[in-house]
Design an enzyme around this catalytic site. Structure first.
Site, PDB file in Angstrom:
ATOM      1  N   SER A 143     -50.736  26.312  -5.987  1.00  0.00           N
ATOM      2  CA  SER A 143     -50.221  27.643  -5.610  1.00  0.00           C
ATOM      3  C   SER A 143     -48.900  27.842  -6.340  1.00  0.00           C
ATOM      4  CB  SER A 143     -49.969  27.667  -4.098  1.00  0.00           C
ATOM      5  OG  SER A 143     -49.214  28.800  -3.725  1.00  0.00           O
ATOM      6  N   TYR A 156     -47.044  24.190   4.088  1.00  0.00           N
ATOM      7  CA  TYR A 156     -47.808  24.652   2.924  1.00  0.00           C
ATOM      8  C   TYR A 156     -47.064  24.329   1.628  1.00  0.00           C
ATOM      9  CZ  TYR A 156     -50.759  27.949   0.242  1.00  0.00           C
ATOM     10  OH  TYR A 156     -51.625  28.539  -0.671  1.00  0.00           O
TER      11      TYR A 156
HETATM   12  P1  NAD Z   1     -59.891  31.213   2.205  1.00  0.00           P
HETATM   13  O1  NAD Z   1     -59.379  31.147   3.604  1.00  0.00           O
HETATM   14  O2  NAD Z   1     -60.605  32.437   1.746  1.00  0.00           O
HETATM   15  O3  NAD Z   1     -60.838  29.947   1.919  1.00  0.00           O
HETATM   16  C1  NAD Z   1     -60.505  28.656   2.332  1.00  0.00           C
HETATM   17  C2  NAD Z   1     -61.737  27.774   2.254  1.00  0.00           C
HETATM   18  O4  NAD Z   1     -61.375  26.445   2.713  1.00  0.00           O
HETATM   19  C3  NAD Z   1     -62.864  28.249   3.186  1.00  0.00           C
HETATM   20  O5  NAD Z   1     -64.110  28.008   2.546  1.00  0.00           O
HETATM   21  C4  NAD Z   1     -62.725  27.340   4.392  1.00  0.00           C
HETATM   22  O6  NAD Z   1     -63.914  27.168   5.142  1.00  0.00           O
HETATM   23  C5  NAD Z   1     -62.310  26.036   3.698  1.00  0.00           C
HETATM   24  N1  NAD Z   1     -61.693  25.064   4.609  1.00  0.00           N
HETATM   25  C6  NAD Z   1     -60.638  25.228   5.440  1.00  0.00           C
HETATM   26  N2  NAD Z   1     -60.421  24.104   6.146  1.00  0.00           N
HETATM   27  C7  NAD Z   1     -61.366  23.209   5.743  1.00  0.00           C
HETATM   28  C8  NAD Z   1     -61.680  21.873   6.117  1.00  0.00           C
HETATM   29  N3  NAD Z   1     -60.982  21.209   7.068  1.00  0.00           N
HETATM   30  N4  NAD Z   1     -62.726  21.257   5.518  1.00  0.00           N
HETATM   31  C9  NAD Z   1     -63.467  21.909   4.587  1.00  0.00           C
HETATM   32  N5  NAD Z   1     -63.214  23.172   4.194  1.00  0.00           N
HETATM   33  C10 NAD Z   1     -62.181  23.814   4.775  1.00  0.00           C
HETATM   34  O7  NAD Z   1     -58.616  30.900   1.296  1.00  0.00           O
HETATM   35  P2  NAD Z   1     -58.288  31.162  -0.256  1.00  0.00           P
HETATM   36  O8  NAD Z   1     -57.196  32.156  -0.295  1.00  0.00           O
HETATM   37  O9  NAD Z   1     -59.522  31.364  -1.053  1.00  0.00           O
HETATM   38  O10 NAD Z   1     -57.611  29.760  -0.611  1.00  0.00           O
HETATM   39  C11 NAD Z   1     -58.239  28.762  -1.390  1.00  0.00           C
HETATM   40  C12 NAD Z   1     -57.165  27.850  -1.950  1.00  0.00           C
HETATM   41  O11 NAD Z   1     -56.327  28.586  -2.829  1.00  0.00           O
HETATM   42  C13 NAD Z   1     -56.251  27.230  -0.904  1.00  0.00           C
HETATM   43  O12 NAD Z   1     -55.948  25.889  -1.249  1.00  0.00           O
HETATM   44  C14 NAD Z   1     -55.013  28.089  -0.977  1.00  0.00           C
HETATM   45  O13 NAD Z   1     -53.872  27.410  -0.563  1.00  0.00           O
HETATM   46  C15 NAD Z   1     -54.979  28.397  -2.457  1.00  0.00           C
HETATM   47  N6  NAD Z   1     -54.207  29.582  -2.821  1.00  0.00           N
HETATM   48  C16 NAD Z   1     -54.529  30.798  -2.328  1.00  0.00           C
HETATM   49  C17 NAD Z   1     -53.780  31.897  -2.719  1.00  0.00           C
HETATM   50  C18 NAD Z   1     -54.073  33.287  -2.244  1.00  0.00           C
HETATM   51  O14 NAD Z   1     -53.252  34.176  -2.508  1.00  0.00           O
HETATM   52  N7  NAD Z   1     -55.184  33.541  -1.596  1.00  0.00           N
HETATM   53  C19 NAD Z   1     -52.696  31.732  -3.590  1.00  0.00           C
HETATM   54  C20 NAD Z   1     -52.408  30.472  -4.059  1.00  0.00           C
HETATM   55  C21 NAD Z   1     -53.179  29.398  -3.681  1.00  0.00           C
END
Ligand code: NAD
Length: 261
Positions: A143, A156
């Site tokens: 991130s 985080y």
């Molecule tokens: P999201 O909530 O849409 O998806 C998260 C996924 O992780 C889901 O499939 C969920 O079921 C799974 N998950 C959660 N806990 C779990 C567990 N204990 N075991 C197995 N699976 C689990 O989130 P997203 O925004 O797509 O985020 C995905 C990644 O990208 C994360 O690591 C997040 O920190 C990172 N990220 C997101 C953003 C953003 O702006 N959305 C920015 C930077 C980084």
């Protein structure tokens, strides 16, 4: 180089960024392991459609990545269904926002487990076979918060800075065996994880969704646009290509200028 028939595990691929990355890898011919939570029938439909549309094998691993023992079990299942993992995308992640003095210890533990420790456990499972094959790609979805901090996100930010360190350390250990390990550092991507933060902002200020989204972007992301999840998928494909083979140990921002400030 074609990615056809490579086995790709994308953790947390039932939603958001992970789902977009899994779709892009599937379109490039990889057999896919989906993982993450969700409604059973929806996941089964997703699994089926991904397999049919791309003429590939897709298996679903329901394992909870906050538990090391379940991660080991997941790799046993993948080994018997698809073989060794060639491409590992550590993407599963959760968020919690609160000032440190009110940050619940169990939320800290959960975020460190899913956003950081799970990647340690998946990486130690995939490296032996990658070394034998003399090829592998490990990509950690970190991130912008792996590079800079924001207040009220202690767990985080700590986990994401941790995964950038893990990325560098692993990269050094496997560099000679044609295995690369990189982190992608996205800014705001419109997924359920971020929508919740927009909803909280709208509620706190009595704004509508549009005003809260614009405010969230304006605070951090100079492009004032969300990063597209498919673009993260395309970055993954580039890192998996021959042209990406010298990029290792890096933390690549895809953040509309967030960390340039
Ligand atoms: P999201 O909530 O849409 O998806 C998260 C996924 O992780 C889901 O499939 C969920 O079921 C799974 N998950 C959660 N806990 C779990 C567990 N204990 N075991 C197995 N699976 C689990 O989130 P997203 O925004 O797509 O985020 C995905 C990644 O990208 C994360 O690591 C997040 O920190 C990172 N990220 C997101 C953003 C953003 O702006 N959305 C920015 C930077 C980084």
């Amino acid at each position: 180089m074609s990615l056809k028939d490579k086995v790709a595990l994308v953790t947390g691929s039932t939603s958001g960024i992970g789902l977009a990355v899994a779709k892009t890898l599937a379109q490039n011919g990889c057999n896919i392991v989906l993982n993450g939570f969700g409604e059973a029938q929806e996941i089964e439909n997703l699994r089926n459609n991904l397999a049919k549309d791309n003429n590939i094998k897709v298996v679903y691993a329901e394992h909870d990545l906050s538990k090391a023992a379940q991660i080991d079990q997941m790799f046993k299942m993948i080994g018997s269904e698809l073989g060794d993992v060639d491409i590992l995308i550590n993407n599963a992640g959760i968020q919690y926002v609160a000032p440190i003095e009110r940050f619940p210890s169990n939320k800290w533990d959960a975020i460190i487990a899913v956003n950081l420790s799970a990647a340690f456990h998946t990486i130690r499972n995939v490296v032996p076979a990658m070394k034998k094959k003399n090829w592998g790609r490990i990509i950690n979805i970190a991130s912008a918060h792996g590079l800079v901090a924001s207040k009220h996100k202690t767990a985080y930010v700590a986990a994401k800075h941790g995964i950038v360190g893990l990325t560098k350390s692993v990269a050094l250990e496997v560099a000679e065996q044609m295995i690369t390990c990189n982190a992608i550092c996205p800014g705001w991507v419109l997924t359920p994880l971020v929508q919740k933060q927009i909803d909280d902002r709208a509620k706190a200020n009595n704004w509508n969704n549009d005003k809260a989204s614009k405010d969230l972007l304006a605070e951090k992301q100079p492009s004032l646009r969300f990063v597209q999840d498919e673009h993260i998928g395309e970055m993954v494909i580039f890192l998996c290509s021959d042209a990406g083979s010298s990029i290792t140990g890096s933390a690549l921002p895809m953040d509309g200028g967030w960390t340039a400030q």
